[in-house]
Design an enzyme around this catalytic site. Structure first.
Site, short mmCIF file in Angstrom:
data_model
loop_
_atom_site.label_atom_id
_atom_site.label_comp_id
_atom_site.label_asym_id
_atom_site.label_seq_id
_atom_site.Cartn_x
_atom_site.Cartn_y
_atom_site.Cartn_z
N ASP A 1 37.01 39.65 34.54
CA ASP A 1 36.48 38.43 35.20
C ASP A 1 37.25 37.18 34.79
OD1 ASP A 1 34.33 40.12 36.17
OD2 ASP A 1 33.40 39.87 34.21
N GLU B 1 30.64 39.39 45.76
CA GLU B 1 30.55 38.69 44.47
C GLU B 1 31.89 38.04 44.14
OE1 GLU B 1 29.51 41.74 41.63
OE2 GLU B 1 31.56 42.52 41.54
#
Length: 246
Positions: free
Chosen positions: A15, A197
């Protein structure tokens, strides 16, 4: 002349978020393998992030809502202060189809974010309590916007997360009603899990480009994109064109 970069850019960091500040430094943060803290690195070059010393800006609580699975931090400089947006859970349990993450924000008023001045501003409240994560923020036309992924079983029982946008009253408070931007609808967004997402925004060539991740986080994981004119009402879903292929 072709530039080369380390691959991976920074080892064992999921991430990733990279922000280039006005001081010329690249600032990097990401999920660490233990999911128990938030680190920041900085370097003059992207390649330099690999060997830059990590600074621990914040450590998880021993119990409670910010104690487990610290995921997907993003660092931003907004209106004279530094902010880190991240997701955290009270445990590692799965409720229904998802974990129990909510979104939180840290603030640092020091000019140097690699200082122990980070304070908790609390949870970002979206209007309902369900799995939520992957927040990003951006400023456009003197307005501050927040985009994130959240589960809403009222929209679809199969959906794990949709993408929403909201204007912000300040860097830790949403204002107005959230707008649904995209939900998993194409087959490439519904592989194993129904997921939208990981939003990321680029404003360029008089357009706002919003990329996001879709499907399960394996070989099916892919990127989707929405595009809006830069002068459009970004809170109006009809302003956005969703590309029908990854």
């Amino acid at each position: 002349m072709t530039k080369s970069y380390p691959n991976p850019l920074v080892f064992q960091r999921a991430d990733p978020c990279i922000y280039k500040h006005t001081d010329g430094y690249y600032y990097f943060t990401a999920s660490v393998p233990a999911y128990d803290c938030i680190e920041i690195r900085r370097a003059r070059t992207l390649a330099g992030l690999d060997t830059a010393s990590p600074f621990t800006a914040w450590t998880h609580h021993l119990q409670g809502e910010m104690s487990s699975l610290i995921w997907a931090p993003e660092i931003h400089y907004l209106r004279g202060k530094w902010y880190i947006y991240f997701a955290a859970a009270p445990n590692q349990q799965v409720t229904g189809d998802t974990f129990n993450h909510r979104m939180y924000v840290l603030e640092n008023s020091n000019a140097d974010p690699l200082t122990p001045h980070w304070v908790e501003k609390g949870q970002i409240h979206t209007g309902w309590e369900s799995f939520s994560l992957d927040a990003t923020v951006f400023e456009h036309n003197n307005k501050l916007y927040y985009i994130w992924a959240q589960e809403d079983k009222d929209i679809s029982e199969k959906s794990h997360s949709n993408l929403y946008i909201s204007e912000m009253k300040n860097p830790w408070t949403l204002t107005g009603r959230p707008t649904l931007l995209t939900q998993p609808e194409f087959s490439w967004e519904r592989q194993i899990f129904w997921v939208n997402e990981g939003p990321s925004v680029l404003i360029k060539n008089n357009h706002v480009f919003l990329t996001y991740s879709a499907s399960a986080t394996d070989e099916n994981y892919c990127l989707g994109m929405l595009v809006a004119p830069a002068d459009a009402n970004l809170l109006d879903p009809s302003s956005w064109l969703k590309i029908d292929h990854p």
